[in-house]
Design an enzyme around this catalytic site. Structure first.
Site, PDB file in Angstrom:
ATOM      1  N   ASP A 129       1.000  -0.703   0.206  1.00 22.08           N
ATOM      2  CA  ASP A 129       0.268  -0.298   0.199  1.00 22.08           C
ATOM      3  C   ASP A 129       0.986   0.780   0.296  1.00 22.08           C
ATOM      4  OD1 ASP A 129      -1.943   1.552   0.325  1.00 22.08           O
ATOM      5  OD2 ASP A 129      -1.887   1.631   2.237  1.00 22.08           O
ATOM      6  N   THR A 176      -0.052   4.634   0.964  1.00 24.12           N
ATOM      7  CA  THR A 176      -0.683   5.617   1.939  1.00 24.12           C
ATOM      8  C   THR A 176      -0.386   4.347   3.952  1.00 24.12           C
ATOM      9  OG1 THR A 176      -1.833   6.773   0.263  1.00 24.12           O
ATOM     10  CG2 THR A 176      -2.467   7.711   3.160  1.00 24.12           C
ATOM     11  N   GLU A 187      -8.012  16.647   6.676  1.00 23.61           N
ATOM     12  CA  GLU A 187      -8.375  17.852   6.767  1.00 23.61           C
ATOM     13  C   GLU A 187      -7.603  18.802   8.107  1.00 23.61           C
ATOM     14  OE1 GLU A 187     -12.548  15.982   8.035  1.00 23.61           O
ATOM     15  OE2 GLU A 187     -13.417  16.825   5.803  1.00 23.61           O
ATOM     16  N   LYS A 192     -14.556  21.317  -1.647  1.00 29.57           N
ATOM     17  CA  LYS A 192     -13.265  21.282  -1.742  1.00 29.57           C
ATOM     18  C   LYS A 192     -13.353  19.833  -2.175  1.00 29.57           C
ATOM     19  CE  LYS A 192     -11.997  18.990   2.371  1.00 29.57           C
ATOM     20  NZ  LYS A 192     -11.890  19.185   3.868  1.00 29.57           N
ATOM     21  N   THR A 243      -1.877   1.347  -4.923  1.00 33.92           N
ATOM     22  CA  THR A 243      -2.237   2.907  -4.458  1.00 33.92           C
ATOM     23  C   THR A 243      -3.644   3.399  -4.758  1.00 33.92           C
ATOM     24  OG1 THR A 243      -2.121   4.835  -3.387  1.00 33.92           O
ATOM     25  CG2 THR A 243      -0.816   3.925  -5.554  1.00 33.92           C
ATOM     26  N   LYS A 277      -6.890  -4.566  -5.386  1.00 33.11           N
ATOM     27  CA  LYS A 277      -5.744  -5.042  -4.297  1.00 33.11           C
ATOM     28  C   LYS A 277      -5.787  -6.571  -4.019  1.00 33.11           C
ATOM     29  CE  LYS A 277      -4.807  -0.516  -2.043  1.00 33.11           C
ATOM     30  NZ  LYS A 277      -4.418  -0.130  -0.624  1.00 33.11           N
TER      31      LYS A 277
END
Lengths: 352, 956
Positions: free
Chosen positions: B234, B236, B347, B417, B532, B646
């Site tokens: 992975d 992140t 965030e 956003k 990813t 994945k």
């Protein structure tokens, strides 16, 4: 040999104690858990290989020579008599001869002593093709019954020789005792009889602890079929050394058992006369019977195997050591050069 | 809630209408009806409606507490139970954990079958011979009267030889039972548990920062670590820290922020241009870099309130307002400072940045958000409260999030956003002013390895909002399968005509030591795949940053948004599918020819593929050619792929290569992958414990993988492989002495040894040394394992547990047994055993042979071991010594118990030089074949580890 002691001992002490104070989950340092115990790491370097082979050779060859000479010093006299001790006219049907209780089983043999034999001279009988190691045979005994009078009825393991036809317990019971060897030998040299000492031929532990001194033979060889020897019912089992020797079953179908000892020296070329009572039936299964007279040395009886084997292996090792030395002198290899390796020719793409 | 593993706060709120029910009495008259969906496993959706006083109120996941949730910030709640037991979402999600077994163990099973076959064959041979012999017992000339064949029991009855042979078969199965090493399974379990302890206790895999040691959560797979062929990682949280740092932003077409990113640094390192010149500068930043977590932004134009002087100060103000308001974070006020609990680290980084730049979000109620902010007109800090009207939540499908607020001036504003592509599509004509510059900046940012989001807003009229809101509420309260889609559609209606404010660039920092670790693993010949969900550009950047992609590598990119395909967009679906399939097939074919044409040269390839293409590439027609291509490439990066993909990729790689795969990840989205791979490694990082819970090994940081694989994996693999081989060796060496003896006892199943010798063989005399081998043996030290990563190839090629090696060890066992049996019988039998003329019976043959077996197998182990600590010495020599002790003690038991072993050692053996000499000779002779083989191998055909071991001796 490279022995390397861990040298990182004290260095972690400080961090250790501070870690403990913070009550962290940091694993405690110990050489054990970090797999850093001091160790020696033997490696097969040419030096070690050569010295190992050389050492084996150097140790083995003297041992081989010593055992071989010990074995060579033993004088052994072997006489096979099972065929010759059947009268000429009965040789076509040996079985009839041996099973007939009326025939004369006495047989006289003359032996020439090949070398001087110094006392004590061990007298063995050797049987061949006799499977004392057959499971049925080995199991057919009752150690409890042999040991104590009170266990007389413990004959369950002895079948089919546990009880007589009337259900009386046989002492000693079982196939082993029932088939006790019953040839006898008497020796004479120069018309003077040689005493055979039949004391102390069994192991002491058997006499003392396995065979009871209050157990007397009972109902032995009284059934329909007589196996081997009968026993004197007035002598306790612990004194019946022939039986005790016989009851230590042999490992292989060819075996010797101690018959007794002649406690005089015999000169070379002396003629011994042996009078054999040829009672034991080996004819029905094609077994051989031999009489063996042998002296002993520190290594036991005559057997060149060990000596020759020691010499062979010792010699081979010396030869290998020599070969390696030559190889090392003429074609020394760079130690640890990875380019020599078959492995590296097709190594996966990456290299430093 | 500790369900998806994420331990961070989730905001749950009651409906407005029920928020007045605050005590027991108020429920007395409360009557409502809830209609909801059937039980299902979707954690993040809930569709339901509450009917109260004739009005429908929609229920969303916001109102639902899942099973096992924990309350924070709140003492208690009133609620109604909707599902219980197996109907709950958590239980619906529970999956049977996969049972994983290592390659070595699977092969071990096969060897056990082989041994079973040997057992049956031996027993059958014995039975056949026994049957023939028994039948012959009655015949003329071979009548063994001493066995009483005429009166024998059924086990030996010559008249029923067939039955006797069958009984014999059963007896021999028991006699040779020792060929099947039952104790092997127990020993392996113990050894593996101890190996796991070593992994858990390794200080070098302990992470100071998070106070987490490595944890082997299963002990089944230790040796598998040494055979890893492909790592699926992975990105992140695994390669990167998952602590987002706000580095750059583009507001109103102006780029701000001068910090540099890891990817940029590594880029520079690669090029080695002016790196040293730049170094002081970046280290200067490091000085206050760590002051605020999540904030790595330096620009004098914006900081310390200077933004007021910027030309677009209103845009800047609006930009940071969006950052401060459009989120779901919760402020935690401690004395004077405010920190934030957010669902995602992005965030938190946004809110923190807004706070640092003067827009301090400090309070959230159900209906409002309050900020300390600088008022442009008054010129000082004031408290402003925004009434929160709607939150249009983030989802991976929408890729954006919006809030609608009413300001103190009674203005209706929508703040939004989201992913740049999505936002740019929804801009109004007036809002596109900065589009070109912003796009340009966004590209720059993503090249620098930053995650980018575009920020926009719009003003709403009362009328427009009112109409939309009704529609939206209706959509929300609809109860049907398309609920999510309807809500999304409704939301989309208001998220239009946006005015672009700018974009943010957040850095996902690489974890410590990741590039070095990946380098080492690549040197070890391990293939690394990155799977990813990120954008292609970001993924490629991270790939460069962590050295997975290098300048000299050729990149093969397979993606869908090529012109030919965009043209096709309007055709019918089947045609498009066909065309795309064709296109991907072509790309794969081209790439394959590229790779095969450069075979032999040193060019290595990297394959980069995006999720959409992957979906086609993994479809049945193409998967094989795709995987072949992927296997030929040194590194593979799959981006934009879903958790399910994945797992799918992992399964295919595992199946196609038939090699060991290792998946490493930290988040709930990696769980499928971790469970699917042969080994799942969980990073106990920021994203909670879900991945760790479903992993086989847990480590705190990616860089520990190096030690886990190259050191522990290498050791464990070697140890277990050697241990199993040795186990078979020792049992065959023992079993075949029994066989040879039986063969000389008319195959009557008579054991050569006393019963207790046989029982104790595996328990007392040979069990502990082999465990020492399994637990402690090391061919090389950990430093060397790390220095020569290619040692790992031993494991990938499985050379320590290949069939030739296993069969070689078995053969060695049979040779040893044969040497021992024949040499012993020849050396000690027939002639006098001692100088007093007594001869050796079966009891002495047994004791002597057994002595030789115990010595030989233990010395064999000593020969094999390459690492002797006092433990090994103690166990090996102790086991041999214990045999003599046992013989003495057992000899003192009464004859009825000890039978043939009665006083056998003290009375007969000790004083017999023949016994000692023959055991010395036979042991050496039994070891010589192996020793010579080993010598010749290391001298003339050394394996890699041999030469490394020797090189090391040469050094020291």
């Amino acid at each position: 040999m490279n022995s390397k002691a861990g040298s990182t001992f004290g260095s972690d002490g400080a961090t250790d104690s501070s870690a403990a104070r913070r009550n962290s989950k940091k694993p405690k340092y110990s050489k054990f858990t970090q797999q850093e115990l001091p160790a020696c790491k033997p490696l097969l370097t040419p030096g070690i290989v050569i010295s190992t082979f050389a050492l084996i050779g150097i140790i083995f060859i003297p041992i081989g020579l010593a055992s071989l000479s010990a074995s060579e010093h033993v004088v052994e006299l072997v006489d096979r008599y099972d065929a010759d001790c059947v009268p000429q006219h009965l040789r076509d049907d040996k079985l009839a001869f041996i099973q007939n209780s009326q025939t004369n089983k006495t047989c006289t043999r003359r032996l020439i002593v090949p070398k001087q034999m110094s006392s004590p001279i061990q007298v063995y009988y050797q049987l061949d093709n006799f499977y004392q190691n057959h499971r049925r045979y080995v199991k057919s005994r009752s150690d409890k019954q042999l040991k104590s009078k009170s266990s007389e009825r413990e004959t369950k393991t002895c079948e089919p020789e546990g009880t007589t036809g009337d259900g009386l317990a046989i002492v000693p019971c079982g196939l082993i005792a029932w088939s006790l060897f019953n040839d006898t030998y008497s020796f004479s040299a120069n018309s003077k009889s040689l005493q055979v000492n039949k004391k102390d031929i069994a192991w002491q532990s058997d006499k003392k602890h396995k065979f009871g001194s209050d157990v007397y033979p009972k109902n032995f060889q009284s059934g329909g079929l007589i196996g081997g020897a009968s026993l004197n019912a007035s002598i306790p089992l612990s004194e019946q050394e022939d039986l005790i020797v016989w009851m230590r079953t042999a490992a292989l179908p060819t075996f010797r058992k101690l018959y007794g000892r002649i406690e005089v020296d015999l000169e070379a070329n002396e003629e011994i006369t042996v009078v054999i009572q040829n009672n034991y039936n080996t004819y029905s299964f094609g077994g051989k019977k031999k009489l063996v007279l042998s002296t002993t040395s520190w290594i036991g009886g005559k057997n060149n195997f060990l000596g020759v084997a020691y010499l062979t292996v010792g010699g081979l090792c010396l030869f290998l050591a020599m070969g390696f030395i030559l190889l090392y002198v003429f074609k020394p290899r760079t130690l640890g050069d990875p380019s020599y390796l078959s492995w590296n020719r097709n190594a996966a793409g990456y290299s430093n | 809630m500790n369900l998806d593993g994420e331990t961070n706060l989730k905001r749950k709120q009651s409906l407005q209408i029920t928020s007045s029910l605050t005590n027991d009495q108020s429920f007395q008259k409360f009557k409502a009806l809830i209609k909801c969906e059937d039980p299902n496993d979707k954690l993040y959706s809930f569709i339901g409606t509450m009917y109260f006083n004739g009005v429908q109120y929609p229920l969303s996941p916001q109102q639902i507490l899942l099973r096992d949730s924990k309350l924070r910030n709140t003492q208690y709640v009133y609620g109604i139970v909707i599902f219980t037991g197996h109907d709950t979402k958590v239980m619906q999600n529970a999956m049977d954990p996969p049972s994983k077994r290592s390659n070595v163990e699977r092969r071990m099973d096969k060897i056990i079958y082989l041994l079973f076959t040997i057992l049956v064959v031996i027993a059958s041979i014995g039975s056949i011979f026994f049957g023939i012999k028994t039948k012959g017992e009655m015949s003329e000339g071979n009548y063994m009267w001493y066995l009483r064949p005429d009166k024998s029991s059924i086990f030996f009855d010559p008249r029923r030889a067939g039955l006797a042979a069958f009984c014999h078969f059963l007896t021999s199965l028991m006699l040779y039972g020792c060929l099947i090493p039952i104790s092997l399974y127990i020993s392996i379990e113990i050894v593996k548990v101890l190996q796991s302890t070593f992994i858990n206790q390794d200080q070098k895999m302990y992470c100071e920062e998070s106070d987490k040691p490595a944890r082997a959560r299963t002990s089944n797979l230790n040796e598998e670590l040494g055979q890893v062929h492909t790592i699926l990682s992975d990105k992140t949280g695994t390669l990167t820290c998952n602590s987002m740092e706000f580095v750059k932003c583009s507001i109103g077409g102006v780029a701000y922020g001068s910090g540099s990113t890891e990817a940029e640094k590594s880029y520079r390192k690669d090029k080695e241009i002016n790196y040293f010149e730049l170094k002081p500068l970046s280290s200067g930043f490091n000085g206050y870099e760590r002051l605020v977590k999540g904030f790595n932004f330096y620009d004098d134009r914006l900081m310390n309130g200077q933004w007021v002087k910027e030309p677009h100060s209103e845009t800047v103000q609006m930009f940071f307002r969006v950052l401060a308001i459009c989120h779901t974070a919760i402020p935690v006020v401690e004395s004077k400072s405010v920190s934030y609990e957010a669902e995602s680290p992005d965030e938190a980084a946004f809110v923190t940045t807004a706070r640092e730049l003067g827009f301090e979000f400090f309070q959230r109620t159900q209906m409002s958000i309050s900020l300390h902010e600088f008022d442009l007109k008054i010129g000082r800090k004031v408290i402003r409260t925004y009434k929160l009207l709607n939150i249009l939540e983030f989802s991976s499908a929408r890729k954006r999030m919006s809030v609608i607020v009413r300001t103190e001036e009674d203005e209706l504003l929508l703040f939004c956003k989201g992913a740049d592509g999505v936002i740019f599509e929804k801009l109004s004509k007036d809002g596109q002013v900065f589009e070109a510059e912003t796009k340009c900046h966004i590209n720059e940012y993503s090249e620098a390895g930053l995650r980018t989001l575009a920020v926009a807003y719009r003003k709403l009229t009362e009328e427009e909002y009112r109409i939309w809101n009704e529609e939206f509420l209706a959509a929300k309260s609809s109860v049907n399968a398309d609920h999510d889609m309807i809500v999304d559609e409704a939301a989309e209606k208001i998220e239009k005509d946006l005015i672009l404010l700018g974009a943010t660039g957040v850095e996902d920092r690489l974890q410590k030591g990741v590039p070095e670790c990946i380098n080492k693993l690549a040197e070890a010949g391990i293939k690394i795949w990155i799977l990813t969900g990120d954008k292609l550009e970001t993924a490629v950047n991270i790939g460069f940053a962590c050295h997975l992609l290098r300048k000299e590598m050729k990149n093969i990119v397979i993606k869908l948004d090529t012109p030919e395909i965009s043209v096709l967009k309007d055709g019918d679906k089947e045609a498009i599918k066909m065309a795309i399939n064709e296109r991907i097939a072509n790309q794969i074919r081209e790439a394959q020819s590229q790779v095969s044409s450069s075979k032999g040269s040193s060019v290595s390839f990297a394959l980069i593929i995006d999720g959409n293409s992957l979906a086609y590439a993994l479809s049945s027609g193409l998967e094989n050619s795709f995987l072949d291509l992927a296997v030929d490439c040194a590194s593979v990066i799959c981006c934009r792929i879903s958790p399910k993909q994945k797992a799918l990729v992992t399964r295919l790689v595992k199946r196609r290569t038939r090699k060991t795969t290792l998946a490493i990840g930290d988040g709930a989205n990696d769980v499928g992958m971790l469970q699917e791979a042969d080994i799942g490694v969980g990073i106990s990082g920021v994203e909670g414990m879900q991945a760790v819970m479903s992993s086989d090994f847990a480590i705190a940081q990616f860089r520990f993988l190096e030690r886990l694989l190259l050191v522990h994996g290498h050791w464990c693999y070697r140890r277990i492989a050697a241990m199993i081989c040795y186990f078979f060796y020792k049992n065959l060496a023992f079993g075949f002495t029994l066989f040879w003896f039986e063969a000389h006892a008319l195959f009557s199943a008579q054991p050569a040894y006393n019963d207790w010798y046989i029982s104790f063989y595996n328990v007392a005399f040979t069990s502990l040394p082999v465990m020492a081998l399994g637990v402690f043996d090391k061919d090389v030290s950990s430093a060397i394992c790390l220095k020569f990563p290619s040692l790992h190839q031993d494991g990938i090629r499985n050379i320590f547990f290949s069939w030739p090696r296993i069969l070689g060890w078995m053969l060695n066992g049979i040779i040893t047994a044969t040497i021992i049996y024949y040499f012993t019988t020849n050396a000690i039998l027939d002639q006098a055993f001692r100088s007093d003329g007594r001869v050796a019976g079966s009891e002495l043959l047994g004791a002597t042979m057994y002595t030789c077996v115990v010595w030989a197998v233990n010395c064999q182990l000593a020969l094999y071991l390459s690492y002797f600590t006092w433990i090994q010495h103690l166990l090996i020599w102790g086991s041999i010594f214990f045999w003599y002790i046992f013989l003495v003690i057992y000899g003192f038991f009464p004859p009825t118990i000890s039978t043939t072993a009665y006083r056998v050692f003290l009375e007969a053996c000790v004083s017999s030089p023949l016994y000692w000499l023959s055991s010395l000779f036979i042991v050496v002779a039994a070891l010589l074949p192996y020793f010579s083989y080993l010598t010749f191998q290391t001298m003339f055909f050394p394996k890699y580890h041999h030469s490394i071991q020797r090189a090391k001796t040469g050094d020291s």
